[in-house]
Design a protein around this motif. Sequence first.
Motif, PDB file in Angstrom:
ATOM      1  N   VAL A 263       0.862  -1.609   0.049  1.00 58.95           N
ATOM      2  CA  VAL A 263       0.146  -0.046  -0.465  1.00 58.95           C
ATOM      3  C   VAL A 263       1.241   1.389   0.126  1.00 58.95           C
ATOM      4  O   VAL A 263       0.204   2.130  -0.603  1.00 58.95           O
ATOM      5  N   TRP A 267      -0.760   0.319  -3.686  1.00 60.58           N
ATOM      6  CA  TRP A 267      -1.413  -0.375  -4.106  1.00 60.58           C
ATOM      7  C   TRP A 267      -2.683   0.093  -3.105  1.00 60.58           C
ATOM      8  O   TRP A 267      -2.932   0.708  -2.506  1.00 60.58           O
ATOM      9  N   ASP A 268      -3.860  -0.825  -4.409  1.00 61.97           N
ATOM     10  CA  ASP A 268      -5.181  -0.690  -3.247  1.00 61.97           C
ATOM     11  C   ASP A 268      -5.113  -1.888  -2.184  1.00 61.97           C
ATOM     12  O   ASP A 268      -4.192  -2.901  -2.641  1.00 61.97           O
ATOM     13  N   ARG A 269      -5.380  -1.339  -1.085  1.00 59.57           N
ATOM     14  CA  ARG A 269      -4.970  -2.899  -0.349  1.00 59.57           C
ATOM     15  C   ARG A 269      -5.952  -3.769  -0.627  1.00 59.57           C
ATOM     16  O   ARG A 269      -5.732  -5.453  -0.848  1.00 59.57           O
ATOM     17  N   ASP A 271      -6.878  -4.920  -4.221  1.00 60.00           N
ATOM     18  CA  ASP A 271      -5.727  -4.987  -5.213  1.00 60.00           C
ATOM     19  C   ASP A 271      -4.380  -5.834  -4.819  1.00 60.00           C
ATOM     20  O   ASP A 271      -4.224  -6.357  -5.582  1.00 60.00           O
TER      21      ASP A 271
END
Length: 307
Positions: A263, A267-269, A271
């Motif tokens: 993250v 990053w989206d968590r 994803d």
Amino acid sequence: MRVIEQTGEHSFAFNRYLEPIARVQPGEEIVLHTEDCFKGLVKSETDLPSEVLSGAGYLNPQTGPLYIEGAEPGDTLAVQILAIEPDRDWAVSCIQKPLGGLTPNKFTRMLNEPLGEKTWIYRQDENGNFTHDRYLSFPWEPFLGTIATASALEVISALTPYEQGGNMDSPDVCPGNIVYLPVEVEGAYFFTGDVHAKQGQGELCGVALEIAAKVTLKFELIKHKKIRWPRIESPTELMVVGSAKPMEDAARIAYAELIDWMVEYGWDRLDAYQALTQDGKLYCANMVDTVYSMVAKVSKKLAQRDA
């Protein structure tokens, strides 16, 4: 490069209440000497641990603590492992009665008796391998079995892995890699020891190829960056170590903390959760200590979004 000598007795715990053996500046390269987990007492194949270690007190002696100048609670200590060299030409492994992944002990109670004891001595040969016989012969692949900063309150046994490192027994704590440790006390109070010449994943019988060693390290501080569990960076991978019982809880810690690291790279968590499902790696560092250690990995290329 400064050589730091252990003054007085080694510590057998990660302990913020001890007097530091030295103060180290960030960016300074230092050399330490570490003793093996048996304090050098198991020296031959006729030495059975229950006999030789009787009355020896605690095991897993630690070199330290080192006071890292400028380290404050909420920082992260980055430890670059520059080199590990043997301090002698032999290593030792053994089966101890109360220890091992496939034998009963005080944490895993059984009605049958523990396995019988046996000791193996491995001599370093002309190729650098540590050899007992033609089949028990392994390359020099050293790493630090223990590496830690001190807890803010607790004194923790040197046999235990925990949030700030400890006896994780991860083969990735090796030369060329960086270990990131949480700082909970002023000065960090850094300890290390328990060098292994070689160890498989899990440290199955509880005793790797134990050896005294010369360790070269360099410290850096990441100010005002708080992490919750040890992180490891290699040239190609990012890793997190989680320690707990049962083993699946250690795995959950390692993977959840690795998602947090991803993250930080954008990053989206969810994803990141999906990415690790498809391309993450996981191994058991130790299955024999007071709690178990699991290491979750992801490639830098994926985690850092091919930046």
